[in-house]
Design an enzyme around this catalytic site. Structure first.
Site, PDB file in Angstrom:
ATOM      1  N   HIS A 114       1.998  -3.149  -3.708  1.00  0.00           N
ATOM      2  CA  HIS A 114       1.254  -2.186  -4.530  1.00  0.00           C
ATOM      3  C   HIS A 114       1.713  -2.133  -5.984  1.00  0.00           C
ATOM      4  O   HIS A 114       1.123  -1.436  -6.792  1.00  0.00           O
ATOM      5  CB  HIS A 114       1.316  -0.787  -3.903  1.00  0.00           C
ATOM      6  CG  HIS A 114       2.684  -0.386  -3.507  1.00  0.00           C
ATOM      7  ND1 HIS A 114       3.209  -0.613  -2.249  1.00  0.00           N
ATOM      8  CD2 HIS A 114       3.669   0.212  -4.201  1.00  0.00           C
ATOM      9  CE1 HIS A 114       4.446  -0.168  -2.198  1.00  0.00           C
ATOM     10  NE2 HIS A 114       4.748   0.336  -3.373  1.00  0.00           N
ATOM     11  N   LYS A 115       2.805  -2.888  -6.303  1.00  0.00           N
ATOM     12  CA  LYS A 115       3.239  -2.898  -7.708  1.00  0.00           C
ATOM     13  C   LYS A 115       3.173  -4.307  -8.296  1.00  0.00           C
ATOM     14  O   LYS A 115       3.944  -4.671  -9.171  1.00  0.00           O
ATOM     15  CB  LYS A 115       4.681  -2.373  -7.800  1.00  0.00           C
ATOM     16  CG  LYS A 115       4.773  -0.895  -7.483  1.00  0.00           C
ATOM     17  CD  LYS A 115       6.136  -0.337  -7.836  1.00  0.00           C
ATOM     18  CE  LYS A 115       6.205   1.136  -7.462  1.00  0.00           C
ATOM     19  NZ  LYS A 115       7.491   1.748  -7.801  1.00  0.00           N
ATOM     20  N   ASN A 116       2.247  -5.093  -7.778  1.00  0.00           N
ATOM     21  CA  ASN A 116       2.148  -6.491  -8.202  1.00  0.00           C
ATOM     22  C   ASN A 116       1.088  -6.640  -9.295  1.00  0.00           C
ATOM     23  O   ASN A 116      -0.065  -6.262  -9.106  1.00  0.00           O
ATOM     24  CB  ASN A 116       1.794  -7.323  -6.959  1.00  0.00           C
ATOM     25  CG  ASN A 116       1.478  -8.753  -7.290  1.00  0.00           C
ATOM     26  OD1 ASN A 116       0.498  -9.050  -7.970  1.00  0.00           O
ATOM     27  ND2 ASN A 116       2.304  -9.656  -6.808  1.00  0.00           N
TER      28      ASN A 116
END
Lengths: 370, 332
Positions: B113-115
């Site tokens: 989710h933080k890519n």
């Protein structure tokens, strides 16, 4: 390389990270830093960088990744560095940027958070900590942006007291050139005493009890690493002269608008004090961000990785060499916590590479282009 | 995951060399040059997958099998932007249904989710789908924010969606809801500012300033030490420092909080800024700060506030000392 960077350039002034990739302030910084080292910072590359970065500065004072995004330490460093590298500082609100950055240091941990109300992280030791040497470098411009301060006499709530007030004020103003109230009955944080050596008052900061509420001592970076003030505030015009001598030619235009007050100076060595608590930051990295097996981390409990190892160390170096006044000159003073073997080599404030390597690279690529 | 080991679905991973549908393809090994340094110890599965990817990339093969290959490669390393880029080329060439692509992205998002690449891909897909996808994007970001209310990428994506595709109607109340859950959520405060400034459905910052100031002041009263609300309050005025300095009511907010807590750092800091902008409290107001001294001028007040902050906000003592050092010099 120049062709690649030119292809990544966007009409908004920003840079994509790769072909068809995202565009944010990181892209600006990385493209410009590389171009700078290689000596290929062309007008095409620098075109409208200012517009893009300035549009990313938020109401908080920090810079976000894209216009509208939240102020963030990583992007703030990138944005500020990109503008300094391209010498396109116009429109950036430096006083609010500095205030935002200063407020990101955790009073308990000593390390920096990336954004307001988030937890500290070792990597911000560089992203946030690294902002301060950059600010030092452009301090005349910052000072020129400060609001003019108009001194007013304050009125009493009760209009009948006006006459009494006026008499009091007159007495006070006559007793002290600077207009400070100097009264024995005052339990004030300001104590003004005449210094024997100079004609200007030597203002010493004393820590007095705040009447009423005194916070109990707790184990925090703030209490463990208090800032000690050794020197006196030099005559302001002397301070201005010294500062303007220190700053690079690019700031020529801002010198005229610069107000007198600049960084604080020690009368002996003209040491420019950093804007953040360097000892507390070093303590956070050394005490909280190291892993026994080697390598550095975000915060205790997190696993090590190369990113945090790199930026914790970069931040540690920055805290040890916090002031950077002249372009191309190595950060001067060092301020190491613990034994001198803790001292790291200085890193270049804009490119975050070993300062010597930076100079070698610049010289190498300069020679190539000749 | 090694060859022969089962994946999550219980299926054994089959090497490409054993897949008949790939028998015509010659895998391309990674070229690390003649003197490789710090060579990564790839698993054989990873290495082989990427060898086959390099093969289809080299021949620019835009086929269904290429598409599936990019999916496998992404699951192995969601940070490989070359794979994502090629996937986009294939999706375009094959005219694939991009609504389905949203499901793929959501699936990858579960563990990434933080890519950056994932979110950029989502933005690309959403742009192609146009205005119709706006509600789905707002739902998706809301879902992500439900498990991490400060996910930077999610907020960026949400802002992009609003500006490019619309959907502003419920955004201000979305911010209010998040702030009700956590008044310290600075991302939500930032979003609020974004909405006030950019929403075509609202009248703009200047018109909304009064109501937002009221909202802010309530937030300050609820959590006086919350930096977010004080900063937002300052932000509402932008360059209009004159209005700030002239405002008795805002000045009074500071004194009210300081009456409750003489060490309220944000209030002291805000008051300092107000004084620098020309705010003139009464002598009696200043008694709230310290009843034993008499503060008779705004310069004296500003100096006092800096001194106070050097003590109560000691981690920033250098900064406050520097602010103090400026005052007598920038006075007019």
């Amino acid at each position: 390389m120049l062709q690649f960077l030119t292809r990544m350039k966007d009409s908004s002034g920003g840079f994509r990270l790769h072909e068809g990739g995202e565009m944010d302030v990181r892209g600006c910084y990385t493209a410009i830093a590389v171009a700078h080292i290689l000596g290929i910072l062309t007008p095409t590359i620098t075109y409208k960088v200012n517009e893009f970065v300035v549009s990313c500065q938020t109401y908080e004072g920090g810079i976000g990744g894209e216009p509208g995004a939240e102020a963030h330490g990583g992007y703030t460093f990138c944005g500020l560095a990109a503008l300094i590298l391209t010498n396109q500082m116009e429109g950036l609100d430096l006083p609010s940027l500095l205030k935002w950055a200063a407020k990101r240091q955790g009073k308990v941990e000593g390390g920096f958070q990336g954004r307001t109300n988030k937890l500290v992280d070792g990597c911000y030791s560089f992203w946030q900590g690294g902002i301060f040497p950059l600010i030092q470098h452009v301090i005349p411009r910052l000072v020129s942006q400060l609001p003019v301060f108009r001194n007013h006499l304050l009125h009493p709530a009760d209009e009948n007291d006006v006459l009494h007030m006026c008499c009091k004020v007159k007495t006070c103003l006559e007793s002290k050139k600077t207009g400070f109230v100097h009264d024995n009955s005052i339990n004030s944080c300001i104590s003004g005493e005449e210094d024997e050596g100079t004609s200007e008052p030597n203002i010493q900061i004393t820590r007095t009890r705040i009447e009423g509420k005194e916070s109990p001592p707790i184990m925090s970076a703030e209490t463990l690493f208090p800032l000690k003030f050794h020197g006196s505030y030099q005559n302001i015009t002397d301070a201005q002269q010294h500062s303007t001598d220190c700053f690079s030619k690019e700031d020529e235009q801002t010198k005229h608008g610069a107000a007198q007050g600049l960084s604080t100076f020690n009368q002996d060595s003209c040491f420019v004090r950093p804007f953040f608590n360097t000892q507390a930051l070093q303590a956070y990295v050394l005490i909280c961000c190291q892993v026994l097996e080697g390598g550095l981390i975000d915060k205790p409990g997190k696993p090590r990785d190369f990113y945090h190892t790199c930026y914790c160390l970069s931040g540690l170096s920055t805290a040890q060499h916090p002031t950077w006044l002249q372009a191309e000159a190595c950060p001067s003073e060092s301020d190491v916590l613990g034994p001198s073997c803790n001292l790291l080599e200085p890193t270049h404030p804009l490119c975050n590479v070993h300062f010597e390597r930076y100079l070698e690279a610049r010289s190498f690529f300069n020679d190539l282009s000749l | 995951m090694q060859v022969g080991v089962e994946d999550d679905d219980g299926d054994r991973w089959i090497p490409f060399s054993e897949r008949s549908e790939w028998s015509d393809v010659q895998p391309v090994p990674q070229d690390d040059g003649p003197y490789p340094v710090v060579s990564i110890a790839y698993t054989s599965q990873f290495r082989e997958t990427m060898d086959y990817f390099r093969a289809v990339l080299a021949r620019d093969e835009r086929s269904d099998r290429s598409l599936e290959l990019t999916e496998e490669a992404i699951h192995m390393n969601a940070g490989n932007y070359t794979v994502w880029h090629f996937r986009r080329l294939v999706l375009e060439s094959l005219g694939k249904d991009l609504w389905k692509e949203l499901y793929f992205i959501q699936d990858v998002a579960k563990s990434n989710h933080k890519n950056y690449q994932l979110w950029h891909h989502r933005r690309w897909v959403a742009e192609k789908l146009g205005v119709a996808v706006a509600p789905e994007e707002l739902r998706f970001t809301e879902l992500v924010l439900a498990s991490d209310a400060k996910n930077y990428h999610a907020w960026s994506h949400r802002q992009w969606v609003l500006k490019a595709l619309g959907g502003w109607e419920a955004e201000l109340s979305f911010c209010s809801m998040l702030l009700q859950e956590d008044i310290y959520n600075n991302s939500a405060w930032n979003q609020r500012f974004f909405v006030i400034k950019n929403s075509p459905l609202l009248e703009g910052l200047d018109s909304m300033r009064e109501s937002e100031v009221e909202y802010c002041i309530n937030a300050i009263k609820l959590a006086p030490l919350n930096e977010s609300s004080w900063t937002y309050l300052r932000g509402l005025f932008g360059n209009d420092t004159k209005s700030l300095g002239d405002s008795q009511s805002i000045g009074q907010v500071c004194f009210e909080e300081l009456a409750r807590d003489r060490c309220c750092i944000p209030a002291l800091s805000f008051l300092l800024d107000l004084v620098c902008y020309g705010f003139q409290p009464t002598v009696d107001d200043c008694k709230i700060l310290d009843s034993s001294i008499e503060i008779l001028s705004s310069l004296q007040l500003a100096l006092y506030l800096c001194e106070r902050l050097e003590v109560v906000d000691a981690i920033r003592a250098c900064y406050w000392a520097w602010r103090r050092s400026l005052l007598p010099a920038i006075i007019k």
